[in-house]
Design a protein around this motif. Sequence first.
Motif, short mmCIF file in Angstrom:
data_model
loop_
_atom_site.label_atom_id
_atom_site.label_comp_id
_atom_site.label_asym_id
_atom_site.label_seq_id
_atom_site.Cartn_x
_atom_site.Cartn_y
_atom_site.Cartn_z
N MET A 1 0.98 -1.60 9.82
CA MET A 1 0.61 -2.21 8.69
C MET A 1 -0.98 -1.58 8.57
N ASP A 2 -0.64 -1.10 7.14
CA ASP A 2 -2.31 -1.38 6.94
C ASP A 2 -2.27 -2.20 5.17
N LEU A 3 -3.41 -1.57 4.12
CA LEU A 3 -3.12 -2.16 3.37
C LEU A 3 -2.27 -1.42 2.25
N GLU A 4 -2.33 -0.42 2.27
CA GLU A 4 -2.11 0.23 1.54
C GLU A 4 0.28 0.02 1.56
N ILE A 5 0.87 0.14 2.76
CA ILE A 5 1.94 -0.44 3.46
C ILE A 5 2.23 -1.55 2.75
N ALA A 6 0.97 -2.73 3.31
CA ALA A 6 1.49 -3.68 2.08
C ALA A 6 1.36 -4.04 0.74
N MET A 7 0.54 -3.54 0.37
CA MET A 7 1.03 -3.59 -1.24
C MET A 7 2.05 -3.54 -1.76
N LEU A 8 2.70 -1.44 -1.51
CA LEU A 8 3.77 -0.83 -1.56
C LEU A 8 5.15 -2.23 -1.48
N LEU A 9 5.10 -2.62 0.09
CA LEU A 9 6.24 -3.22 0.08
C LEU A 9 6.36 -4.81 0.00
N GLY A 10 4.98 -4.65 -0.76
CA GLY A 10 4.96 -6.27 -2.52
C GLY A 10 4.97 -5.38 -3.17
N GLN A 11 4.95 -4.45 -3.99
CA GLN A 11 5.55 -4.20 -4.73
C GLN A 11 7.42 -4.32 -5.06
N ASP A 12 7.84 -3.28 -3.59
CA ASP A 12 9.27 -3.64 -3.60
C ASP A 12 9.48 -4.62 -3.96
N GLY A 13 8.95 -5.60 -2.70
CA GLY A 13 9.22 -7.54 -3.00
C GLY A 13 9.28 -7.59 -4.80
N VAL A 14 8.30 -7.75 -5.13
CA VAL A 14 7.84 -8.55 -6.97
C VAL A 14 9.25 -7.82 -7.51
N THR A 15 9.52 -6.87 -7.15
CA THR A 15 10.05 -6.22 -8.29
C THR A 15 12.14 -6.05 -7.63
N ASN A 16 12.15 -6.53 -6.50
CA ASN A 16 13.58 -7.09 -6.32
C ASN A 16 13.58 -8.72 -6.85
N GLY A 17 13.17 -8.75 -6.60
CA GLY A 17 12.25 -10.61 -6.98
C GLY A 17 12.67 -11.66 -8.10
N ALA A 18 11.85 -9.89 -8.76
CA ALA A 18 12.24 -10.23 -10.37
C ALA A 18 14.24 -10.19 -10.69
N ILE A 19 14.69 -9.22 -10.11
CA ILE A 19 15.70 -8.77 -10.43
C ILE A 19 16.94 -10.86 -9.82
N TYR A 20 16.35 -10.72 -8.61
CA TYR A 20 16.71 -11.65 -8.18
C TYR A 20 16.78 -13.35 -9.34
N ALA A 21 15.47 -13.23 -9.40
CA ALA A 21 15.09 -14.90 -10.65
C ALA A 21 15.54 -14.31 -11.56
N LEU A 22 16.13 -13.07 -12.12
CA LEU A 22 17.31 -13.39 -13.99
C LEU A 22 18.41 -14.08 -12.86
N LEU A 23 18.73 -13.82 -11.97
CA LEU A 23 20.55 -14.02 -11.59
C LEU A 23 20.19 -15.67 -11.02
N ALA A 24 19.13 -15.84 -10.10
CA ALA A 24 18.96 -17.11 -10.08
C ALA A 24 18.78 -17.92 -11.09
N LEU A 25 17.96 -17.38 -12.06
CA LEU A 25 18.01 -18.79 -13.58
C LEU A 25 20.00 -18.66 -14.05
N ALA A 26 20.26 -17.61 -13.76
CA ALA A 26 22.24 -17.56 -14.60
C ALA A 26 22.74 -19.19 -13.99
N LEU A 27 22.41 -18.52 -12.63
CA LEU A 27 23.37 -19.09 -11.88
C LEU A 27 22.85 -20.67 -11.85
N VAL A 28 21.92 -20.87 -11.93
CA VAL A 28 21.73 -22.25 -12.40
C VAL A 28 21.53 -22.82 -13.71
N LEU A 29 21.69 -22.27 -14.95
CA LEU A 29 22.09 -22.42 -15.85
C LEU A 29 23.16 -22.74 -15.69
#
Length: 345
Positions: A1-29
């Motif tokens: 894995m090179d830096l470019e692939i790691a950054m792309l994976l990180g972008q996907d992870g943060v994008t998905n994590g933003a959605i999971y964060a919203l759902l987690a906040l709803a569940l906690v609420l």
Amino acid sequence: MDLEIAMLLGQDGVTNGAIYALLALALVLVFAVTRVIFIPQGEFVAYGALTLAMIEAGRLPGTVWLLLAAGVLVVALDGLDALRRGGVGRLMKVVGWNIVYPLALVALMRFVPTDTWPLAAKVALTMAVVVPLGPMIYRVAYQPVAEASVLILLIVSVAVHVAMVGLALLFFGAEGSRTSAFSDASFTVGPMMVSGQSLWVIGTSLALIVALALFFGRTIYGKALRATAINRAGARLMGISPALAGRLTFMLAALIGALSGVLIAPIATIYYDTGFLIGLKGFVAAIIGGLASYPIAALGAILVGVLEAFSSFWASAYKEVIVFTLIIPVLVWRSLTSHHVEEDE
């Protein structure tokens, strides 16, 4: 894995994590205010995405009929009580919100070519259909057993989840759908290409989190929900209605779920049962936050998203196993560091 692939994976992870964060906040609420472990949270994601897909295709979404049916049940439950307490005026208000409003949406989507509307108008119409289902579901399924134990409320959540998945299969079919992207733009940041849709997801998630923080800190209804979450009995003694708090909480949960579905529909194919898996990942993040801490749940969601992205690269066949295994050390750590208190009968 090179830096470019790691950054792309990180972008996907943060994008998905933003959605999971919203759902987690709803569940906690939802859990903090009503003690409900809201398993059907993910179904609102699927309902939002697939309702928008049907509107774009020029078809009448089945969710509007579900809204009407749920409204009829609410009127049957609340109509007589409204007539006794407020007379005909209050009864007409209940009928207007729960029957006339869904019928107006049916007429609008049947006789107006909504598929030609701008994307923002389609999203607004989707939210107008899906979001009111939240308080209706609370009134029909949860309010009658609001004082029951957490276990009984969990069983009710499982039943509601199964019913909503079955109805989703009936309304939308087994085929998956995608919707139009909010933006086709892309930006180059060093060696990484950032898509406009990812920026929409992250930016909208952050904006909604800030809006929720302002709602809880600056509005009377938000403060009432905070008071109910901190001390249910004390909030009731201060005149805060548990039923109103429950309905408002479920409306916010439905709003977050439907908006999450709208955001991810352009970047992932959504099926009738997709929401359950997405909701479970939000639940893992909520567990990391102990079903109590909003900031820790949000950070846990980013961790879940990044872990999922890198797992899909290294061991795609086991990425779901790896993500859900994360919950085991969290539960063990919380078990060792928390005091166990038996629930009162």
